[in-house]
Design a protein around this motif. Structure first.
Motif, short mmCIF file in Angstrom:
data_model
loop_
_atom_site.label_atom_id
_atom_site.label_comp_id
_atom_site.label_asym_id
_atom_site.label_seq_id
_atom_site.Cartn_x
_atom_site.Cartn_y
_atom_site.Cartn_z
N THR A 137 -23.87 -13.19 -40.06
CA THR A 137 -23.45 -12.60 -38.78
C THR A 137 -23.38 -11.08 -38.88
OG1 THR A 137 -22.20 -14.56 -38.14
CG2 THR A 137 -21.56 -12.48 -37.12
N ARG B 55 -19.25 -21.18 -45.14
CA ARG B 55 -18.70 -20.33 -44.09
C ARG B 55 -18.87 -18.86 -44.46
NH1 ARG B 55 -18.23 -18.80 -39.13
NH2 ARG B 55 -16.29 -17.68 -38.67
N ASP C 117 -23.57 -16.63 -31.19
CA ASP C 117 -22.31 -16.32 -30.53
C ASP C 117 -21.46 -15.35 -31.34
OD1 ASP C 117 -23.02 -18.00 -28.49
OD2 ASP C 117 -21.87 -19.72 -29.23
N ASP C 118 -21.38 -15.53 -32.65
CA ASP C 118 -20.56 -14.65 -33.48
C ASP C 118 -21.13 -13.23 -33.48
OD1 ASP C 118 -19.10 -16.87 -33.94
OD2 ASP C 118 -19.51 -17.01 -36.09
N THR C 119 -22.45 -13.11 -33.62
CA THR C 119 -23.08 -11.79 -33.61
C THR C 119 -22.90 -11.12 -32.25
OG1 THR C 119 -24.73 -12.52 -35.22
CG2 THR C 119 -25.22 -10.53 -33.98
N ASN C 120 -23.05 -11.89 -31.17
CA ASN C 120 -22.85 -11.32 -29.84
C ASN C 120 -21.42 -10.84 -29.65
OD1 ASN C 120 -25.48 -11.65 -28.94
ND2 ASN C 120 -25.11 -13.72 -28.16
N ALA C 121 -20.47 -11.52 -30.30
CA ALA C 121 -19.08 -11.07 -30.22
C ALA C 121 -18.91 -9.71 -30.90
CB ALA C 121 -18.16 -12.11 -30.86
N LEU C 122 -19.56 -9.51 -32.06
CA LEU C 122 -19.50 -8.21 -32.72
C LEU C 122 -20.18 -7.14 -31.88
CD1 LEU C 122 -20.29 -9.16 -36.45
CD2 LEU C 122 -18.07 -8.71 -35.41
N VAL D 232 -20.75 -15.90 -42.24
CA VAL D 232 -20.15 -14.63 -41.84
C VAL D 232 -21.01 -13.46 -42.33
CG1 VAL D 232 -18.14 -13.13 -42.07
CG2 VAL D 232 -17.83 -15.60 -41.73
N ILE E 262 -12.04 -11.23 -32.10
CA ILE E 262 -13.21 -11.26 -32.98
C ILE E 262 -12.78 -11.51 -34.42
CG2 ILE E 262 -15.11 -9.87 -33.89
CD1 ILE E 262 -15.14 -8.38 -31.21
N LEU F 235 -12.08 -15.04 -34.94
CA LEU F 235 -13.33 -15.79 -35.01
C LEU F 235 -13.94 -15.71 -36.41
CD1 LEU F 235 -15.49 -17.31 -33.27
CD2 LEU F 235 -16.59 -15.09 -32.94
N LEU F 236 -13.91 -14.52 -37.02
CA LEU F 236 -14.50 -14.34 -38.34
C LEU F 236 -13.64 -14.97 -39.44
CD1 LEU F 236 -15.63 -10.61 -37.98
CD2 LEU F 236 -17.09 -12.63 -37.88
#
Length: 896
Positions: A283, A276, A300-305, A280, A328, A331-332
């Motif tokens: 990401t 994990r 998805d995680d990168t798009n959230a940032l 991160v 966010i 999520l991280l």
């Protein structure tokens, strides 16, 4: 402008701009279909600047095509100098042109820099002012720029204002070009991100402490966050993969910090959360490469940032944005051992109760962590778009009328020199530095600061030291060029800037008559006083500095009660009428203008004052009466720095006011007899670099590493040979060296660079640095073998002496404490004498010096300076009566 004979010259009104020349950037167009004569379209306007290696197609896509050289290059007048250089026997160049500029591809198929070619083709290379070149190479491989600072000098604010003015003036026509539109959009993001970051830094002391404002970057902040969320003790944090350029290379802050104090679970590297953690890290790395999603979509995680960064830049709903940042963060943190309880938080060692904000998972902890995440997202966005502004600068330079010399960030050191220029000892790092202003007098805790950006990519001075080997090919028996380094101040003891670690093999000396005349150089002090004590310009707060300067200049230039002014008295002491001119040195161009205009108002000096201005300064034409409508002050005639050599040809000029560093070297100002045009120099300010100048740390770390690896004695850190021998293995030696260099770098960044705050060793280095500056200035006044008169006006040169001669009592407790501290500070003049004295002491055995030849060398180079300092010191120690304060008009005050 380029001649209209250029292939593209006819497509732009007035011809192609010099910066737009497409000499090696021509690309074939698709073969057009046959058109009727009345349907032939005129060619599109050639876009500004060098273009990417793409060709636009009708459907809007870009495809890669090969670039071609211009077939008219061999006759183009712009490139006549390049063609002439092929058969020239002598090249004359400056360091930047050699290091940065490439050999035209029309002349050489392989990519080659001019410095490489010079070393390959030259029998001898002569480097004049070698110590200055050493400093220029250091800064070339470690450029730094002040982005934002209080006042009109702020680079980012000036650039943003210029962009707005230029677009308004041209009716926004430049925006029709894609590069200009993109560059403007990137600059808008830089300004917005900077404003958001400033708002956080000004109001949040905890954030400033966490960011470690002496050196921070999006990568170091990312690593701090991840190290907190996913502890990985005992192993180096991961490094970004897919390195593409030198700016992608960073060093691991946490791995090199033995005091990081992270939790230490067992089985390091095999933790359940290791996968994990890597996700991160990936990401964040993807986000830093594309913080606004230009090349998306991403995961998805990168798009959230990316969405979070966009929100932070453009939000007017801070509460809603903070909620999205918390989402966010959740999520991280999913899978983090500090949240699910896999790692137990250690209790405070002092037995106190842990603060809730430091307790993992609590609401205050999440609020603080969200703030840190916001700061990291904004900084990544600023860094990325700042890179785009710098990278696209050449493409928009002509269209936006940008100043070529005003973009320190775009002058990246070429990667061509990577094999011969060692990386910076602390690693090739880049980042930001934030320096808070001093607290204001009103007691408000909020305070602004200075934001700077720097990029360390190598030890530039090693390029100078290794020039003889740059063109050598030992395998084929081909030697490199012979190199002659020339400068009267390139041997400067422990100076971090000027001293060159090359043995002195020869000294060029003037004839004995000229030497005897130069030995007649005299130093004296002329301190001025007001009701609070000695007038000190250096070290005075910026808001009070202008007032002190006005007092000093007025008292020096004005005659009172029929007595000649001190300036007049000093000029009358000069026997040679051809040298009856005075040079007044201040700290900046702005101060020079202020001082010159004040002198211009005094009838005795009206029309006889000149002020030095930068070569690119915009000069305003004043009225015939010499007054301006704005402040009705008389304006002194300006002299551009490039025209300084012709100053003596002006028959009316008696005074020149100039910044000290602008006249330090490089200009021989001679009269008709070919001797120095100035007979006297007044130091109104003590030479002292800006304490927040990052180049000071760069010079210091480069000086340290060049001495360290050459096993020079006297370093507190020991020698490189000792470090390697104690390490046992090369890997351990390398890591120990990096630890040592990183600690030295951090110490240099965080130190308070004020003379009184430096250690004794650093004070000695500081004295050598300033000695070079002062002696270079005095060198302008002894050209042709003549003596100089040197007057030190700023009390900062000798605070204890100025206080001892002060006629004023201590009026307040605050002032009394400050003046008591000054009475123990002998100042720079005494330190200069102190560092030179051992070399002139006949009882000292030369064998006790690092090099037995050093005493003889110092006596040859600095004897007139030492004699003048000795005479000044003996005069200062002579008993005298303190002078009385004059009336409110103020006159000359006591002098020593």
């Amino acid at each position: 402008m380029i001649s209209r004979s250029c292939l593209r010259g006819s497509t732009k009104p007035g011809g192609t701009h010099y910066a737009d020349a497409p000499c090696v950037n021509l690309r074939p167009v698709n073969k057009p279909a046959l058109l009727e004569v009345n349907r032939i379209q005129l060619p599109d306007r050639y876009p500004t600047g060098a273009q990417a290696d793409t060709q636009s197609t009708p459907d809007g896509d870009d495809k890669t095509v090969a670039a071609h050289g211009c077939p008219m290059w061999s006759v183009c007048p712009r490139h006549s100098a390049d063609r002439d250089m092929v058969n020239a026997l002598i090249w004359v160049a400056n360091p930047a042109s050699l290091v940065q500029s490439a050999v035209p591809q029309h002349l050489n198929e392989e990519r080659l820099r001019r410095l490489e070619l010079a070393c390959l083709r030259s029998d001898i290379i002569i480097v004049d002012e070698a110590d200055r070149v050493q400093m220029q190479l250091d800064t070339a491989f470690a450029p730094a720029a002040t982005l934002v600072i209080r006042g009109p000098e702020s680079w980012l604010d000036r650039l943003h204002t210029h962009k707005i003015d230029e677009l308004a003036r041209q009716g926004r026509l430049p925006l029709s070009e894609r590069d200009v539109e993109r560059w403007g959009a990137a600059l808008d993001v830089v300004s917005s991100a900077t404003n958001r970051l400033y708002a956080m830094l000004i109001s949040n002391a905890d954030l400033r402490n966490w960011a470690d404002i002496e050196y921070f970057s999006a990568w170091t902040l990312q690593e701090k966050l991840i190290a907190d969320w996913y502890p990985q003790p005992g192993s180096a944090a991961s490094t970004p993969e897919g390195v593409r350029t030198d700016t992608d290379v960073y060093d691991d802050e946490e791995a090199l910090d033995p005091d990081a104090g992270r939790p230490t679970p067992a089985n390091t590297g095999a933790e359940p959360w290791a996968e994990r953690r890597r996700a991160v890290v990936s990401t964040f790395d993807d986000f830093r490469d594309d913080p606004l999603g230009d090349r998306g979509p991403h995961g998805d995680d990168t798009n959230a940032l990316v969405s979070g960064a966009r929100d932070l830049l453009h939000t007017l709903n801070e509460r809603g944005t903070r909620e999205r940042v918390h989402a966010i963060l959740d999520l991280l943190l999913a899978g983090s051992p500090i949240i699910d309880g896999s790692v137990r938080q250690p209790e405070p060692t002092d037995g106190t109760r842990r603060d809730e904000v430091d307790t993992w998972g609590t609401r205050p902890w999440r609020e603080r962590t969200a703030t840190r995440l916001e700061f990291t997202l904004l900084l990544a966005t600023l860094h990325h778009r700042l890179d785009r502004v710098s990278f696209m600068w050449p493409q928009v330079e002509a269209a936006m009328h940008l100043d070529t010399a005003d973009n320190e960030l775009s002058r990246r050191p070429p990667l061509d020199y990577a094999p011969v220029v060692p990386e910076a000892p602390m690693g090739n790092v880049l980042g930001f530095q934030y320096l808070p202003d001093e607290p204001g007098p009103g007691g408000d805790d909020r305070r602004s600061g200075t934001l700077r950006f720097f990029r360390c990519a190598g030890v530039g001075r090693e390029l100078l030291l290794n020039l003889p080997s740059l063109g050598a090919d030992p395998a084929n028996g081909r030697p490199g060029p012979h190199v002659l380094l020339m400068s009267g101040t390139s041997w400067a003891g422990t100076s971090t800037r000027a001293h060159i670690l090359v043995p002195v093999k020869a000294v060029l000396k003037p004839d004995e008559a000229a030497l005897q005349a130069i030995r007649g150089t005299t130093f004296r002090t002329h301190f001025l006083y007001d009701s609070t004590g000695p007038l000190t310009l250096s070290g005075t707060r910026l808001d009070a500095r202008a007032g002190v300067l006005r007092q000093i200049v007025t008292r020096l230039g004005k005659s009172i009660a029929g007595q000649p002014s001190p300036l007049d008295q000093e000029l009358r002491q000069i026997q040679d009428e051809g040298r009856r001119r005075a040079l007044l040195l201040v700290g900046s161009y702005r101060e020079a203008a202020t001082a010159a205009n004040l002198l211009q108002e005094i009838p005795r000096w009206s029309g006889r004052v000149r002020v030095l201005v930068a070569d690119d300064a915009e000069l305003e034409t004043s009225s015939s009466s010499g007054a301006t409508s704005h402040d009705e002050l008389a304006q002194a005639t300006a002299v551009r720095r490039g025209d300084l050599a012709a100053f003596a040809e002006d028959p009316d000029a008696e005074l020149l006011v100039a910044p000290l560093l602008a006249i330090e070297r490089g200009h021989n100002i001679l009269n008709a007899q070919r001797t120095a045009a100035f007979g006297v120099v007044f130091f109104l300010a003590r030479p002292h670099p800006r304490p927040d100048d990052l180049s000071l740390a760069v010079f210091a770390i480069n000086d340290w590493v060049t001495r360290f690896v050459r096993d020079q004695p006297g370093l507190l850190t020991g020698t490189f040979s000792k470090l390697v021998s104690e390490a046992g293995q090369l890997d351990a030696a390398g890591l120990a060296f990096r630890h040592l260099a990183r600690r030295e770098w951090r110490r240099l960044l965080s130190r308070r660079y004020a003379y009184s705050r430096l250690s004794p060793t650093e004070q000695t280095s500081f004295a050598w640095d300033q000695m070079v500056t002062i002696w270079q200035v005095i060198g302008r006044l002894v050209r042709g073998g003549v003596p100089a008169r040197v007057v030190f006006v700023d009390a900062a040169f000798a605070p204890a002496l100025a206080e001892a001669r002060s006629p004023t009592p201590d009026p307040t407790t605050e002032t009394a404490g400050r003046r008591r501290r000054r009475r123990t500070d002998e100042g720079l003049l005494a330190k200069l004498h102190q560092v030179l004295a051992p070399y002139f002491d006949p009882t000292n055995d030369p064998e006790t010096f690092p090099n037995p030849a050093d005493p003889a060398l110092v006596r040859t180079l600095y004897e007139p300076l030492y004699d003048a300092l000795t005479q000044l010191r003996s005069t200062a120690n002579a008993p005298s009566e303190p002078a009385a304060i004059n009336d409110a008009e103020g006159i000359h005050g006591p002098q020593v």
